[in-house]
Design a protein around this motif. Sequence first.
Motif, PDB file in Angstrom:
ATOM      1  N   GLU A  96     -10.198 -33.228 -37.551  1.00 20.53           N
ATOM      2  CA  GLU A  96      -9.144 -34.139 -37.922  1.00 20.53           C
ATOM      3  C   GLU A  96      -7.815 -33.532 -38.315  1.00 20.53           C
ATOM      4  O   GLU A  96      -6.724 -34.098 -37.881  1.00 20.53           O
ATOM      5  CB  GLU A  96      -9.635 -34.969 -39.030  1.00 20.53           C
ATOM      6  CG  GLU A  96     -10.874 -35.582 -39.108  1.00 20.53           C
ATOM      7  CD  GLU A  96     -10.549 -37.011 -38.113  1.00 20.53           C
ATOM      8  OE1 GLU A  96      -9.563 -37.693 -38.264  1.00 20.53           O
ATOM      9  OE2 GLU A  96     -11.464 -37.018 -37.300  1.00 20.53           O
ATOM     10  N   SER A  97      -7.787 -32.351 -38.545  1.00 23.05           N
ATOM     11  CA  SER A  97      -6.650 -31.595 -38.824  1.00 23.05           C
ATOM     12  C   SER A  97      -5.860 -31.390 -37.583  1.00 23.05           C
ATOM     13  O   SER A  97      -4.668 -31.390 -37.419  1.00 23.05           O
ATOM     14  CB  SER A  97      -6.943 -30.306 -39.623  1.00 23.05           C
ATOM     15  OG  SER A  97      -5.763 -29.515 -39.766  1.00 23.05           O
ATOM     16  N   ALA A  98      -6.521 -31.086 -36.551  1.00 23.84           N
ATOM     17  CA  ALA A  98      -6.079 -30.759 -35.169  1.00 23.84           C
ATOM     18  C   ALA A  98      -5.303 -32.109 -34.555  1.00 23.84           C
ATOM     19  O   ALA A  98      -4.393 -32.178 -34.123  1.00 23.84           O
ATOM     20  CB  ALA A  98      -6.981 -30.364 -34.209  1.00 23.84           C
ATOM     21  N   LYS A  99      -6.208 -33.245 -35.150  1.00 26.48           N
ATOM     22  CA  LYS A  99      -5.535 -34.672 -34.774  1.00 26.48           C
ATOM     23  C   LYS A  99      -4.229 -34.973 -35.276  1.00 26.48           C
ATOM     24  O   LYS A  99      -3.081 -35.445 -34.707  1.00 26.48           O
ATOM     25  CB  LYS A  99      -6.513 -35.553 -34.850  1.00 26.48           C
ATOM     26  CG  LYS A  99      -7.649 -35.827 -33.915  1.00 26.48           C
ATOM     27  CD  LYS A  99      -8.541 -36.969 -34.246  1.00 26.48           C
ATOM     28  CE  LYS A  99      -9.873 -36.852 -33.484  1.00 26.48           C
ATOM     29  NZ  LYS A  99     -10.527 -38.077 -33.818  1.00 26.48           N
ATOM     30  N   LEU A 100      -4.130 -34.426 -36.756  1.00 30.02           N
ATOM     31  CA  LEU A 100      -2.965 -34.826 -37.444  1.00 30.02           C
ATOM     32  C   LEU A 100      -1.747 -34.006 -36.918  1.00 30.02           C
ATOM     33  O   LEU A 100      -0.630 -34.362 -36.667  1.00 30.02           O
ATOM     34  CB  LEU A 100      -3.174 -34.029 -38.735  1.00 30.02           C
ATOM     35  CG  LEU A 100      -1.905 -34.282 -39.860  1.00 30.02           C
ATOM     36  CD1 LEU A 100      -1.342 -35.946 -39.979  1.00 30.02           C
ATOM     37  CD2 LEU A 100      -2.479 -33.835 -41.052  1.00 30.02           C
ATOM     38  N   HIS A 101      -2.093 -32.618 -36.804  1.00 33.65           N
ATOM     39  CA  HIS A 101      -1.138 -31.771 -36.168  1.00 33.65           C
ATOM     40  C   HIS A 101      -0.456 -32.286 -34.793  1.00 33.65           C
ATOM     41  O   HIS A 101       0.752 -32.182 -34.478  1.00 33.65           O
ATOM     42  CB  HIS A 101      -1.289 -30.474 -36.176  1.00 33.65           C
ATOM     43  CG  HIS A 101      -1.572 -29.847 -37.523  1.00 33.65           C
ATOM     44  ND1 HIS A 101      -0.609 -29.035 -38.140  1.00 33.65           N
ATOM     45  CD2 HIS A 101      -2.529 -29.584 -38.366  1.00 33.65           C
ATOM     46  CE1 HIS A 101      -0.897 -28.706 -39.392  1.00 33.65           C
ATOM     47  NE2 HIS A 101      -1.930 -28.833 -39.499  1.00 33.65           N
ATOM     48  N   GLY A 102      -1.469 -32.574 -34.124  1.00 30.02           N
ATOM     49  CA  GLY A 102      -1.132 -33.079 -32.485  1.00 30.02           C
ATOM     50  C   GLY A 102      -0.087 -34.194 -32.674  1.00 30.02           C
ATOM     51  O   GLY A 102       0.761 -34.542 -32.079  1.00 30.02           O
ATOM     52  N   SER A 103      -0.657 -35.189 -33.521  1.00 26.95           N
ATOM     53  CA  SER A 103       0.088 -36.656 -33.546  1.00 26.95           C
ATOM     54  C   SER A 103       1.363 -36.395 -34.128  1.00 26.95           C
ATOM     55  O   SER A 103       2.520 -36.987 -33.946  1.00 26.95           O
ATOM     56  CB  SER A 103      -0.849 -37.378 -34.558  1.00 26.95           C
ATOM     57  OG  SER A 103      -2.008 -37.821 -33.896  1.00 26.95           O
ATOM     58  N   LEU A 104       1.386 -35.386 -35.250  1.00 33.98           N
ATOM     59  CA  LEU A 104       2.892 -35.286 -35.795  1.00 33.98           C
ATOM     60  C   LEU A 104       3.591 -34.484 -34.890  1.00 33.98           C
ATOM     61  O   LEU A 104       4.791 -34.980 -34.641  1.00 33.98           O
ATOM     62  CB  LEU A 104       2.794 -34.401 -37.250  1.00 33.98           C
ATOM     63  CG  LEU A 104       2.456 -34.868 -38.265  1.00 33.98           C
ATOM     64  CD1 LEU A 104       1.855 -33.781 -39.571  1.00 33.98           C
ATOM     65  CD2 LEU A 104       3.047 -36.125 -38.823  1.00 33.98           C
ATOM     66  N   ALA A 105       3.287 -33.626 -34.012  1.00 30.62           N
ATOM     67  CA  ALA A 105       4.139 -32.804 -33.230  1.00 30.62           C
ATOM     68  C   ALA A 105       4.511 -33.733 -31.930  1.00 30.62           C
ATOM     69  O   ALA A 105       5.839 -33.922 -31.589  1.00 30.62           O
ATOM     70  CB  ALA A 105       3.356 -31.589 -32.695  1.00 30.62           C
ATOM     71  N   PHE A 106       3.720 -34.632 -31.679  1.00 33.22           N
ATOM     72  CA  PHE A 106       4.240 -35.554 -30.619  1.00 33.22           C
ATOM     73  C   PHE A 106       5.243 -36.541 -31.168  1.00 33.22           C
ATOM     74  O   PHE A 106       6.161 -36.860 -30.402  1.00 33.22           O
ATOM     75  CB  PHE A 106       2.952 -36.447 -30.100  1.00 33.22           C
ATOM     76  CG  PHE A 106       3.039 -37.287 -28.908  1.00 33.22           C
ATOM     77  CD1 PHE A 106       3.330 -36.793 -27.447  1.00 33.22           C
ATOM     78  CD2 PHE A 106       3.264 -38.831 -29.101  1.00 33.22           C
ATOM     79  CE1 PHE A 106       3.873 -37.476 -26.448  1.00 33.22           C
ATOM     80  CE2 PHE A 106       3.587 -39.467 -27.918  1.00 33.22           C
ATOM     81  CZ  PHE A 106       3.826 -39.105 -26.856  1.00 33.22           C
ATOM     82  N   ALA A 107       4.752 -37.212 -32.474  1.00 31.39           N
ATOM     83  CA  ALA A 107       5.765 -38.210 -32.973  1.00 31.39           C
ATOM     84  C   ALA A 107       7.128 -37.619 -33.035  1.00 31.39           C
ATOM     85  O   ALA A 107       8.454 -38.007 -32.808  1.00 31.39           O
ATOM     86  CB  ALA A 107       5.333 -38.516 -34.263  1.00 31.39           C
ATOM     87  N   LEU A 108       7.315 -36.101 -33.775  1.00 30.42           N
ATOM     88  CA  LEU A 108       8.658 -35.704 -33.818  1.00 30.42           C
ATOM     89  C   LEU A 108       9.406 -35.440 -32.626  1.00 30.42           C
ATOM     90  O   LEU A 108      10.523 -35.677 -32.309  1.00 30.42           O
ATOM     91  CB  LEU A 108       8.240 -34.392 -34.667  1.00 30.42           C
ATOM     92  CG  LEU A 108       8.120 -34.603 -36.135  1.00 30.42           C
ATOM     93  CD1 LEU A 108       7.674 -33.236 -36.782  1.00 30.42           C
ATOM     94  CD2 LEU A 108       8.895 -35.364 -36.739  1.00 30.42           C
ATOM     95  N   ASP A 109       8.437 -34.870 -31.450  1.00 29.74           N
ATOM     96  CA  ASP A 109       9.128 -34.578 -30.381  1.00 29.74           C
ATOM     97  C   ASP A 109       9.579 -35.980 -29.688  1.00 29.74           C
ATOM     98  O   ASP A 109      10.690 -35.792 -28.856  1.00 29.74           O
ATOM     99  CB  ASP A 109       8.205 -33.897 -29.550  1.00 29.74           C
ATOM    100  CG  ASP A 109       8.288 -32.303 -29.725  1.00 29.74           C
ATOM    101  OD1 ASP A 109       8.822 -31.933 -30.738  1.00 29.74           O
ATOM    102  OD2 ASP A 109       7.587 -31.516 -29.107  1.00 29.74           O
ATOM    103  N   SER A 110       8.907 -36.913 -29.750  1.00 30.10           N
ATOM    104  CA  SER A 110       9.094 -38.152 -29.252  1.00 30.10           C
ATOM    105  C   SER A 110      10.483 -38.775 -29.816  1.00 30.10           C
ATOM    106  O   SER A 110      11.262 -39.284 -29.007  1.00 30.10           O
ATOM    107  CB  SER A 110       7.967 -39.123 -29.320  1.00 30.10           C
ATOM    108  OG  SER A 110       6.774 -38.692 -28.694  1.00 30.10           O
TER     109      SER A 110
END
Length: 124
Positions: free
Chosen positions: A45-59
């Motif tokens: 779940e932590s990996a999902k959180l970090h991946g989602s945040l990274a994608f959101a910020l870069d988007s």
Amino acid sequence: MEDEVEEVLESFDELEEAVKKIEDHIKKIGKFPLKQLSNSIAPLESAKLHGSLAFALDSLFFMYLKTQGVSTKDHPIKKELDRIKKYIRKIENASKKEEPTGRRIDKKAAARFIQSGMGGKRKF
């Protein structure tokens, strides 16, 4: 011409609403330190959180560049988004593997265990 102007203004209103929703979500996440939040959930779940945040910020940065008229075709943000997508796919694959498979109970074997545990006196 007037219809086109109204359509563009409506699009801006929709964009403004979407940005406000994103801000609300980011504020909710920002209330807790990321490290604390990450440590309080399962590693996947932590990996999902970090991946989602990274994608959101870069988007968001990608969209910002687009609004400023910067060509994103050869911009490093494009490669970064592709890299993040690759990791998100890896996380998704890992979460699929982690899902429990349906387990079957051998009823005859269970009955034998119970019967032997009871001294073989009862039959099921």
